[in-house]
Design a protein around this motif. Structure first.
Motif, mmCIF file in Angstrom:
data_model
loop_
_atom_site.group_PDB
_atom_site.id
_atom_site.type_symbol
_atom_site.label_atom_id
_atom_site.label_comp_id
_atom_site.label_asym_id
_atom_site.label_seq_id
_atom_site.Cartn_x
_atom_site.Cartn_y
_atom_site.Cartn_z
ATOM 1 N N HIS A 23 -48.497 -137.423 104.514
ATOM 2 C CA HIS A 23 -48.890 -136.913 105.815
ATOM 3 C C HIS A 23 -49.622 -138.018 106.556
ATOM 4 O O HIS A 23 -50.109 -138.961 105.968
ATOM 5 N N LEU A 25 -47.131 -135.861 109.117
ATOM 6 C CA LEU A 25 -45.750 -135.798 109.577
ATOM 7 C C LEU A 25 -45.724 -135.137 110.945
ATOM 8 O O LEU A 25 -46.625 -134.400 111.313
ATOM 9 N N GLN A 26 -44.677 -135.419 111.704
ATOM 10 C CA GLN A 26 -44.527 -134.788 113.002
ATOM 11 C C GLN A 26 -43.912 -133.402 112.813
ATOM 12 O O GLN A 26 -42.992 -133.218 112.026
ATOM 13 N N ARG A 27 -44.413 -132.437 113.558
ATOM 14 C CA ARG A 27 -43.873 -131.083 113.495
ATOM 15 C C ARG A 27 -42.872 -130.903 114.630
ATOM 16 O O ARG A 27 -43.158 -131.246 115.781
ATOM 17 N N GLY A 47 -37.649 -135.863 106.254
ATOM 18 C CA GLY A 47 -38.656 -134.820 106.290
ATOM 19 C C GLY A 47 -38.289 -133.636 105.430
ATOM 20 O O GLY A 47 -37.498 -133.749 104.488
ATOM 21 N N ALA A 55 -40.053 -123.977 109.505
ATOM 22 C CA ALA A 55 -40.807 -125.172 109.885
ATOM 23 C C ALA A 55 -40.024 -126.433 109.555
ATOM 24 O O ALA A 55 -39.360 -126.513 108.520
ATOM 25 N N ASN A 57 -40.777 -130.556 109.404
ATOM 26 C CA ASN A 57 -41.766 -131.622 109.473
ATOM 27 C C ASN A 57 -41.131 -132.912 108.990
ATOM 28 O O ASN A 57 -40.416 -132.919 107.981
ATOM 29 N N ARG A 59 -40.558 -137.545 109.915
ATOM 30 C CA ARG A 59 -41.016 -138.791 110.548
ATOM 31 C C ARG A 59 -39.823 -139.691 110.816
ATOM 32 O O ARG A 59 -38.891 -139.763 110.022
#
Length: 255
Positions: A23, A25-27, A47, A55, A57, A59
């Motif tokens: 982490h 990470l982009q959501r 991800g 969800a 998540n 990168r």
């Protein structure tokens, strides 16, 4: 001592080297399927897709290495158990500048390293979205024998142990330097899959047509969604552009 069941043997083998996602990470917007995973013309996206919550998540990364690893205790609470989450890897969609033999040259074919990780680590499924198709590849009980064959080959001094050493020396001669660990792992994964029977044909058309059948022969379940539409282009930041130019110094003007 009672003999281990096949599932216990699989769990012992896949937990030897735990694969965690670092982490932050982009959501991204929630997704019910892999068809809407983030994609980019020039960057890798790695991800996790969590089917229960939807969800997503991950990168963006310049190269094909895994996201940095962290101890399992460092996972954030929003992640579902690792055996329920789906590991995702979307390769660059623009393959016009990739060299022959590069995994990035075929966005609609799963990366061989990802297939290896699916057998070697604790995730039960991987997903990717290419130019025209999206796919989820899952382990099943029929995959257990393949995974145990991989385990036996890797522990055999005349098999996997010898091949890993040979791969390392071959890379050093070819690259003219000491190879990075991820380069050794990638080359080893290719050798291991060939041993197990996953050998892709040399011609692109044959590769695109044969990979699902080869995986099914190894016991995997393959779900393919065809007719994926174009993805909105994601703008590259200044840092991304700098990293891209560092990786491809001969492509000035391309970014």
């Amino acid at each position: 001592m009672p003999r281990q069941t096949i599932q216990q043997q699989i769990d012992a083998f896949t937990s030897e080297r735990r694969l965690s996602i670092a982490h932050p990470l982009q959501r991204y917007l929630g997704s019910g399927c892999c068809a809407s995973l983030p994609r980019h013309a020039k960057l890798h996206w790695r991800g996790l897709l969590q089917p229960k919550s939807g969800a997503v998540n991950g990168r963006w990364m310049v190269d094909e290495r895994l996201l940095p690893t962290v101890p399992p205790s460092g996972r954030k609470s929003e992640f579902e158990p690792h055996d329920e989450a789906i590991l995702c890897h979307c390769k660059p969609l623009d393959d016009t500048h990739e060299k022959i033999g590069s995994e990035n040259r075929y966005p609609d074919i799963p990366d061989r390293w990802d297939i290896y990780l699916l057998m070697r680590h604790q995730y039960n499924a991987i997903a990717f979205t290419g130019k025209k198709i999206a796919a989820v590849i899952r382990r099943t009980p029929a995959t257990h024998r393949t995974i145990l064959n991989l385990r036996d080959w890797e522990t055999d001094p005349a098999g996997g142990r010898y091949r890993r050493t040979r791969v390392k020396s071959q890379l050093r001669r070819r690259l003219g330097r000491i190879p990075y660990p991820h380069e050794i792992e990638r080359a080893h994964a290719k050798t291991a899959l060939i041993h197990l029977g996953f050998k892709l044909p040399g011609k692109p058309k044959e590769r695109h047509g044969s990979w699902p059948g080869l995986l099914k022969n190894l016991g995997f379940e393959v779900e393919i969604t065809k007719g994926i539409g174009p993805t909105p282009h994601v703008a590259m930041s200044t840092k991304m552009i700098s990293a891209y130019r560092e990786r491809y110094p001969d492509r000035e003007g391309y970014v």
